[in-house]
Design a protein around this motif. Structure first.
Motif, PDB file in Angstrom:
ATOM      1  N   PHE A  37       0.833  -1.210   0.000  1.00 17.89           N
ATOM      2  CA  PHE A  37       0.000   0.000   0.000  1.00 17.89           C
ATOM      3  C   PHE A  37       0.865   1.255   0.000  1.00 17.89           C
ATOM      4  O   PHE A  37       0.590   2.206  -0.738  1.00 17.89           O
ATOM      5  CB  PHE A  37      -0.924   0.014   1.222  1.00 17.89           C
ATOM      6  N   ILE A  38       1.900   1.266   0.817  1.00 19.08           N
ATOM      7  CA  ILE A  38       2.773   2.442   0.895  1.00 19.08           C
ATOM      8  C   ILE A  38       3.528   2.636  -0.414  1.00 19.08           C
ATOM      9  O   ILE A  38       3.592   3.753  -0.946  1.00 19.08           O
ATOM     10  CB  ILE A  38       3.738   2.324   2.101  1.00 19.08           C
ATOM     11  N   ALA A  41       1.079   3.809  -3.091  1.00 15.21           N
ATOM     12  CA  ALA A  41       0.701   5.206  -2.850  1.00 15.21           C
ATOM     13  C   ALA A  41       1.792   6.144  -3.354  1.00 15.21           C
ATOM     14  O   ALA A  41       1.508   7.167  -3.982  1.00 15.21           O
ATOM     15  CB  ALA A  41       0.445   5.430  -1.360  1.00 15.21           C
ATOM     16  N   GLN A 119      -6.400   2.492   0.432  1.00 16.03           N
ATOM     17  CA  GLN A 119      -5.373   2.756  -0.581  1.00 16.03           C
ATOM     18  C   GLN A 119      -5.546   4.152  -1.165  1.00 16.03           C
ATOM     19  O   GLN A 119      -4.570   4.852  -1.412  1.00 16.03           O
ATOM     20  CB  GLN A 119      -5.427   1.706  -1.696  1.00 16.03           C
ATOM     21  N   PHE A 122      -4.181   6.574   1.360  1.00 14.06           N
ATOM     22  CA  PHE A 122      -2.718   6.516   1.328  1.00 14.06           C
ATOM     23  C   PHE A 122      -2.182   7.306   0.135  1.00 14.06           C
ATOM     24  O   PHE A 122      -1.239   8.082   0.261  1.00 14.06           O
ATOM     25  CB  PHE A 122      -2.232   5.070   1.230  1.00 14.06           C
ATOM     26  N   ALA A 126       0.045  10.628   0.258  1.00 14.75           N
ATOM     27  CA  ALA A 126       1.360  10.593  -0.393  1.00 14.75           C
ATOM     28  C   ALA A 126       1.499  11.729  -1.394  1.00 14.75           C
ATOM     29  O   ALA A 126       2.579  12.306  -1.546  1.00 14.75           O
ATOM     30  CB  ALA A 126       1.587   9.253  -1.079  1.00 14.75           C
TER      31      ALA A 126
END
Length: 139
Positions: A37-38, A41, A119, A122, A126
């Motif tokens: 997810f990170i 993003a 998501q 995120f 981001a």
């Protein structure tokens, strides 16, 4: 919308679909998803050029499609390696306990939407910290 980006990032969902069948234990799966997810993003913030939340949301919907297809095909192996996900353990109605594939198909859009919200959030967050590589035409 950058559909190519969504498709390419959704391949992480396809990889995780196969990996969660028997390789990744249920209690460690969330760690992999958080990293994915990170990373996704960050990539969305760099490459999407706008509509960051929508890109993240649609990415999770695409992931849920991959995961549902793979888990339905390998349903017995998945259930054997994830006993807590068996319909009888999830307090499902008796009519659904004998149909785990159908249950997966019914629940996939719900989980896809829920994780899509995460998501998308995120990706939106981001986008506030990451400088985009996309040049906006006409701006």
């Amino acid at each position: 919308m950058n559909w190519k980006l969504i498709f390419q990032l959704s391949l992480f969902g396809l990889i995780m679909a196969f990996a969660t069948i028997s390789l990744i234990p249920e209690h460690f799966e969330f760690i992999f998803w958080i990293v994915i997810f990170i990373f996704c993003a960050w990539v969305i913030a760099k490459r999407a050029g706008g509509k960051y939340f929508l890109h993240g949301f649609l990415l999770s919907i695409a992931n849920s499609v991959w995961i549902t297809i793979v888990h339905c095909i390998f349903c017995l192996t998945y259930m054997n390696n994830h006993p807590d996900m068996a319909p009888d353990k999830m307090h499902m109605p008796l009519s659904m306990q004998d149909h785990p594939r159908e249950l997966m198909i019914i629940m996939a859009p719900i989980f896809g939407a829920i994780f899509g919200l995460v998501q998308g959030l995120f990706a939106f967050i981001a986008s506030k910290f990451v400088k985009s590589d996309v040049v906006k035409v006409g701006a």
